[in-house]
Design a protein around this motif. Structure first.
Motif, short mmCIF file in Angstrom:
data_model
loop_
_atom_site.label_atom_id
_atom_site.label_comp_id
_atom_site.label_asym_id
_atom_site.label_seq_id
_atom_site.Cartn_x
_atom_site.Cartn_y
_atom_site.Cartn_z
N ARG A 45 0.93 -1.02 0.03
CA ARG A 45 -0.06 0.07 -0.12
C ARG A 45 0.86 1.24 0.01
NH1 ARG A 45 -4.87 1.52 0.30
NH2 ARG A 45 -5.54 3.54 1.27
N LEU A 46 0.65 2.32 -0.86
CA LEU A 46 1.44 3.40 -0.90
C LEU A 46 0.87 4.29 -0.06
CD1 LEU A 46 1.06 3.99 -4.90
CD2 LEU A 46 2.39 2.39 -3.57
N GLN A 47 1.52 4.02 1.25
CA GLN A 47 1.30 5.10 2.46
C GLN A 47 2.68 5.12 3.12
OE1 GLN A 47 -1.89 2.54 4.30
NE2 GLN A 47 -0.43 1.56 5.69
N TRP A 48 2.67 6.17 4.41
CA TRP A 48 4.00 6.72 4.73
C TRP A 48 4.80 5.55 5.41
CZ3 TRP A 48 5.38 5.85 9.90
CH2 TRP A 48 4.16 5.19 10.60
N ASN A 49 4.23 4.35 5.79
CA ASN A 49 5.08 3.49 6.60
C ASN A 49 5.49 2.46 5.92
OD1 ASN A 49 2.15 2.51 6.36
ND2 ASN A 49 3.17 0.46 7.22
N LYS A 50 5.16 2.48 4.40
CA LYS A 50 5.78 1.67 3.51
C LYS A 50 7.23 2.32 2.90
CE LYS A 50 2.68 -1.30 3.49
NZ LYS A 50 2.83 -2.72 4.27
N ASN A 51 7.02 3.68 2.91
CA ASN A 51 8.36 4.52 2.64
C ASN A 51 8.91 4.40 1.44
OD1 ASN A 51 10.73 6.16 3.54
ND2 ASN A 51 11.95 4.46 4.06
N TYR A 52 7.88 4.17 0.04
CA TYR A 52 8.32 4.00 -1.23
C TYR A 52 9.38 5.30 -1.63
CZ TYR A 52 6.01 -0.45 -1.19
OH TYR A 52 5.62 -1.68 -0.96
N GLY A 53 9.17 6.36 -0.79
CA GLY A 53 9.89 7.48 -1.45
C GLY A 53 11.38 7.13 -1.27
N ASN A 54 11.79 6.51 -0.30
CA ASN A 54 12.99 6.11 -0.15
C ASN A 54 13.54 5.37 -1.26
OD1 ASN A 54 15.52 5.61 1.87
ND2 ASN A 54 14.90 3.36 1.15
N LEU A 55 12.59 4.29 -1.84
CA LEU A 55 13.05 3.35 -2.93
C LEU A 55 13.14 4.24 -4.32
CD1 LEU A 55 13.48 0.44 -3.82
CD2 LEU A 55 10.99 0.43 -4.29
N VAL A 56 12.37 5.39 -4.55
CA VAL A 56 12.55 6.06 -5.47
C VAL A 56 13.81 6.97 -5.80
CG1 VAL A 56 11.41 8.15 -6.73
CG2 VAL A 56 10.06 6.23 -5.84
N ARG A 57 14.07 7.39 -4.51
CA ARG A 57 15.34 8.39 -4.29
C ARG A 57 16.39 7.26 -4.65
NH1 ARG A 57 11.95 10.29 -0.27
NH2 ARG A 57 11.38 12.48 -0.39
N ALA A 58 16.65 6.02 -4.01
CA ALA A 58 17.38 5.21 -4.12
C ALA A 58 17.79 4.81 -5.64
CB ALA A 58 17.33 3.88 -3.19
N VAL A 59 16.88 4.48 -6.48
CA VAL A 59 16.96 4.03 -7.83
C VAL A 59 17.56 5.36 -8.79
CG1 VAL A 59 15.47 2.06 -7.59
CG2 VAL A 59 14.55 4.36 -8.46
N ALA A 60 17.09 6.36 -8.22
CA ALA A 60 17.47 7.63 -8.85
C ALA A 60 19.09 7.87 -9.06
CB ALA A 60 16.91 8.86 -8.35
N ARG A 61 19.84 7.20 -7.79
CA ARG A 61 21.22 7.38 -7.83
C ARG A 61 21.97 6.39 -8.59
NH1 ARG A 61 21.87 9.55 -1.84
NH2 ARG A 61 20.00 10.84 -1.58
N LEU A 62 21.31 5.19 -9.16
CA LEU A 62 21.99 4.18 -9.68
C LEU A 62 22.47 4.55 -11.05
CD1 LEU A 62 19.18 1.50 -9.38
CD2 LEU A 62 21.21 1.59 -8.03
N GLN A 63 23.73 4.11 -11.32
CA GLN A 63 24.40 4.01 -12.58
C GLN A 63 25.13 2.79 -12.91
OE1 GLN A 63 24.47 6.63 -14.41
NE2 GLN A 63 23.70 8.32 -13.02
N PRO A 64 24.84 2.33 -14.41
CA PRO A 64 24.06 2.83 -15.36
C PRO A 64 22.78 2.56 -15.06
CG PRO A 64 24.82 0.79 -15.82
CD PRO A 64 25.40 1.13 -14.55
N ARG A 65 22.00 3.38 -15.86
CA ARG A 65 20.40 3.28 -15.80
C ARG A 65 19.61 2.46 -16.75
NH1 ARG A 65 18.51 9.44 -14.16
NH2 ARG A 65 19.77 9.61 -12.31
N ASN A 66 20.13 1.15 -16.48
CA ASN A 66 19.42 0.27 -17.54
C ASN A 66 18.37 -0.65 -16.74
OD1 ASN A 66 21.42 -1.26 -16.08
ND2 ASN A 66 21.67 -2.86 -17.39
#
Length: 222
Positions: A45-66
């Motif tokens: 569920r997309l709510q605060w305790n699942k903390n998916y913002g952290n996952l989005v921020r994490a993948v945004a830092r990945l290199q390369p981007r495949n």
């Protein structure tokens, strides 16, 4: 008091949730995912305790981007997460799938499962992903109940849910090291197979309550 407490691991349907090349290929075709894309999956569920913002921020830092990030579930934070993906310029590689009834196929189509929750009583979706044979990056036991039963570097990778860089580093390790990803996935599947079945779980609960369950032959003759 401790002598009266017994922790019973929750089982998972390893027959339903199992590796399947056919399902992997089918779901990737359905979703239009490129053959060379590495799929990172989050479910809940997309709510605060699942903390998916952290996952989005994490993948945004990945290199390369495949890579491609799939998030399955509905909730009040969906618009906020979609906006975050746009702000971080990863909206072209982030897909919000809503609720799905074919989760065994969605899991099968992924390469890595991530669950960055900051408050989760247990975490059954982690068991489902592990049963498929996915290498998992999850929050430690103080945040997610099931993680207290997992071993870092053996059947999962544990990462600080307050630190997107830690998550990015550990996801990056799995993307860069197929051998590690395969070993973790194999051990994850083995962990689930050892959790037993729902009938055996029910037997254990009844036994703990001092209730003897009739065997199947007795039930059929009654």
């Amino acid at each position: 008091i401790d002598s009266k407490i017994e922790v019973l691991p929750t089982p998972v349907d390893v027959a339903r949730f199992g590796p399947s090349l056919e399902r992997r290929q089918q779901i990737r075709r359905e979703l239009g995912i490129a053959e060379d894309a590495r799929v990172i999956l989050g479910v809940g569920r997309l709510q605060w305790n699942k903390n998916y913002g952290n996952l989005v921020r994490a993948v945004a830092r990945l290199q390369p981007r495949n890579w491609c990030l799939l998030i399955v579930g509905q909730g009040e934070e969906r618009r906020e997460l979609e906006e975050l993906a746009r702000t971080l310029h990863v909206d072209d590689r982030t897909r919000f799938l809503g609720n799905r009834a074919d989760m065994e196929s969605v899991y099968a189509g992924a390469h890595i499962f991530g669950h960055p929750a900051v408050l989760e009583a247990y975490g059954n979706v982690i068991l489902e992903a592990m049963a498929i044979g996915l290498p998992c990056v999850v929050s430690p036991g103080e945040y997610i109940g099931i993680s207290s039963q997992l071993s870092h570097g053996v059947n999962a990778l544990l990462a600080n849910p307050r630190d997107p860089q830690d998550w990015s580093d550990k996801i990056g390790r799995l993307l860069a090291d197929p051998g590690l990803a395969e070993r973790l996935g194999r051990e994850a599947r083995s962990f689930c197979e050892q959790c037993g079945s729902w009938p055996s779980f029910a037997d254990d609960v009844l036994r703990g309550l001092g209730i003897r369950r009739p065997n199947r032959e007795s039930e059929q003759n009654s």
